[in-house]
Design a protein around this motif. Sequence first.
Motif, short mmCIF file in Angstrom:
data_model
loop_
_atom_site.label_atom_id
_atom_site.label_comp_id
_atom_site.label_asym_id
_atom_site.label_seq_id
_atom_site.Cartn_x
_atom_site.Cartn_y
_atom_site.Cartn_z
N VAL B 290 1.28 -0.90 0.17
CA VAL B 290 -0.12 0.37 -0.35
C VAL B 290 1.07 1.27 0.13
CG1 VAL B 290 -1.26 1.03 0.88
CG2 VAL B 290 -1.84 -1.10 1.53
N ASP B 291 0.36 2.39 -1.36
CA ASP B 291 1.04 3.13 -0.25
C ASP B 291 3.06 3.25 -0.63
OD1 ASP B 291 -0.69 4.80 -0.65
OD2 ASP B 291 -1.16 5.32 1.36
N ARG B 292 3.63 2.05 -1.83
CA ARG B 292 4.35 2.28 -1.82
C ARG B 292 5.29 1.92 -0.60
NH1 ARG B 292 6.68 3.66 -6.46
NH2 ARG B 292 9.04 4.22 -5.48
N LYS B 293 4.04 0.54 0.21
CA LYS B 293 5.17 0.13 0.91
C LYS B 293 4.59 -1.13 1.08
CE LYS B 293 6.20 4.10 4.18
NZ LYS B 293 4.51 4.73 4.72
N PHE B 294 5.29 -2.67 1.68
CA PHE B 294 5.04 -3.32 2.51
C PHE B 294 4.72 -3.48 3.93
CE2 PHE B 294 7.66 -5.24 -1.63
CZ PHE B 294 6.65 -5.57 -2.57
N LEU B 295 3.64 -3.35 3.60
CA LEU B 295 2.82 -4.29 5.56
C LEU B 295 2.87 -5.33 5.49
CD1 LEU B 295 0.46 -0.98 4.97
CD2 LEU B 295 3.40 -0.65 6.10
N PHE B 296 3.76 -5.15 7.00
CA PHE B 296 3.66 -6.56 7.52
C PHE B 296 3.36 -7.39 9.28
CE2 PHE B 296 6.44 -7.49 3.90
CZ PHE B 296 6.18 -8.71 3.48
N PRO B 297 2.59 -7.65 9.33
CA PRO B 297 1.23 -7.34 10.64
C PRO B 297 1.91 -7.91 11.84
CG PRO B 297 -0.50 -7.18 8.97
CD PRO B 297 0.85 -7.37 8.24
N SER B 298 2.75 -9.58 10.13
CA SER B 298 2.90 -10.57 11.90
C SER B 298 4.49 -10.50 11.87
CB SER B 298 2.18 -11.61 11.07
OG SER B 298 2.73 -11.81 9.37
N LEU B 299 5.48 -9.52 10.75
CA LEU B 299 6.84 -10.13 11.21
C LEU B 299 7.05 -9.29 12.37
CD1 LEU B 299 7.79 -8.72 7.51
CD2 LEU B 299 7.80 -11.49 8.54
N PRO B 300 8.57 -10.07 12.67
CA PRO B 300 8.99 -9.45 14.04
C PRO B 300 9.67 -7.92 14.07
CG PRO B 300 10.55 -10.41 12.69
CD PRO B 300 9.20 -10.86 11.67
N SER B 301 8.59 -7.04 15.34
CA SER B 301 9.00 -6.20 15.56
C SER B 301 9.47 -5.43 16.65
CB SER B 301 6.83 -5.77 15.44
OG SER B 301 6.51 -6.02 16.84
N MET B 302 9.68 -4.03 16.84
CA MET B 302 10.58 -3.86 17.66
C MET B 302 9.65 -2.83 18.59
SD MET B 302 14.64 -3.88 16.18
CE MET B 302 14.16 -2.80 14.91
N ASP B 304 10.21 0.27 19.73
CA ASP B 304 9.86 1.75 18.94
C ASP B 304 9.43 1.58 17.40
OD1 ASP B 304 11.69 2.73 21.21
OD2 ASP B 304 13.26 3.11 19.76
N TYR B 305 9.65 0.20 16.71
CA TYR B 305 8.50 0.08 15.64
C TYR B 305 7.59 -0.67 15.55
CZ TYR B 305 12.83 1.90 14.13
OH TYR B 305 14.52 2.01 14.20
N PRO B 306 6.07 -0.31 16.50
CA PRO B 306 5.14 -1.25 16.29
C PRO B 306 4.51 -1.64 15.42
CG PRO B 306 4.46 0.84 16.12
CD PRO B 306 5.81 0.78 16.29
N PRO B 307 3.86 -3.02 15.52
CA PRO B 307 3.45 -3.39 14.31
C PRO B 307 2.61 -2.91 13.62
CG PRO B 307 2.92 -4.97 15.62
CD PRO B 307 3.69 -3.65 16.45
#
Lengths: 208, 343
Positions: B290-302, B304-307
């Motif tokens: 979406v909007d030139r971004k891959f968005l992955f809700p289930s990938l490992p996050s940190m 400072d970088y919420p899913p």
Amino acid sequence: MRAGLGGLLAGLTALMLVSCGSGAAGPSVTPSPEQAITGFDPSNAAAIQAGFLALNQSAHDNPTGLRQAALKHLGDSNTWVHYAAVYGLALTVTPTQGSAEVATMLSATNLDDRLLAAGALAGIGDKRGLPVLIAALDQGDKLSFRDPPQPAYDFARAELLYFTTEDFGLRGSTDLASVAATKPAWLGWWQANQSSIHFDTSSRKYAT
Amino acid sequence: MRQRRPRRVALLSVITAGMIGSILIPWAAQRATAASGGGTSASANGDTVTIAVNIDICCGGTRRDPANFDSLVRDDVMQAEAVWNQALSRLPYKGCFSIRVAFSVHILTGTAAEDGYHYLYVDPTEPGRSYVQGPPVGDSTWVYLNDVGQSSLFLASMSIVTWEHEIGHLMGLQDDYQDQVVGGATVSVALPGRAGTLMDSGSSIDQNLADRLGDLAAKSGLKLPGCWAGTMNESLVVGPCTSSVHATMGIVVKADGAVAGTWTGSETAPGCRSHAPFYLGSFPISGNLVDRKFLFPSLPSMPDYPPPISIPLVSSTSAVAHLVWSAPGGSQTSDFSLTCMGC
């Protein structure tokens, strides 16, 4: 529905012959059995393919003619004509036509001669081919022109599994070492049963 | 025994061109006039590409056939199919697509073959040389357009590997060996890097063959969804310990922007973790473009970088994200890189 593979060979071969400069065939001339043998040319992949196409088609359409031509050229000094003759005879031999000549090749030093003869005899119910196949179970040299390239032990393995009801671990063996390891058992089977082994015409297999 | 019909005349010139050399008739020029209806086809469903091969076997019920000819041939072909599929299941095409094969066999009792089927003459007893006709050089989609009439298999001297090899030809693969005449004898020489593989004289089905099958399916006209493949490298430093994870990703992007694929992660340095991260191993992932971004809700996050994890496109064929999180006593970096394969 449409016709089977049929006869596009005629025109195909005619073009092949014209392109190779090996004959004056017109567009509807199929190579004769004689041409199929004397014109066999292994110089490149396309020629090899065309050569086997001509031999196989002759074996199918005119087995008597190919057998006669093969017998005529069996002693040809040209390596490739000789090979084509052996191959053609292996595909057309019958219990009463050509089997004596094929049997003489069972002791040939040439691997193609020896194994094509053994396979051909096995296929017509002549058990003299079996010990030659068994002997090849530990031989890794490759036969000529097989697709894919096929070592002697693999050819022998396939033939023995196909024409007998025995196994001796051969079915699960695919490399040279494991196939060769079954050879003593096969030799024992042959030595113990060679007089009683016969070809069952219904199952097309040898039985004791 | 074999029938002939005028329809084959068009095919004749094509086969002949391939067999006797492209010098006379350029192969590509002939393809346009080829008879339609080869026995090979490809289809795609999500990230699975299926290559179907339909085979007519001529001819059952002849005098020389063993009684079990039909089952023998069927069993051999099904074993060949199983071997191909077992190997291909570990060899994703472009890192995205699963390739599977589906072989269908009809044993003919007469001589008439069916449209959409390759016609193979199978001899039950003779020790002949098995082969499938086709273009002499290079992989080709010719089999998608034409059947391989004039091909012969010799059952008695064939192994399952021979079936696998010959059906490889039916899927458009060329031999990976060449016969050469050396000193009055022939030797089969493997093409560079191909020794021991199935289309040489061996039995190995490798990534090269899987990729070539996929390429042939694509060349045949099969429309494949966008395929992106890439990696994630994570480093977690806590005091003197460093933990590292490497992952590969293969994802398919559908026309509506939905993204689905596979994540495969492995720990390359265990460091001082109290437990292994959850994202090791292989599991499906999904998201959106979406909007030139891959968005992955289930990938490992940190922290400072919420899913969802966001991996922005930096070009039409590349997406990159460099994520850094620092905290007292430790830091973590995760580098994502995705590349569109074949875009």
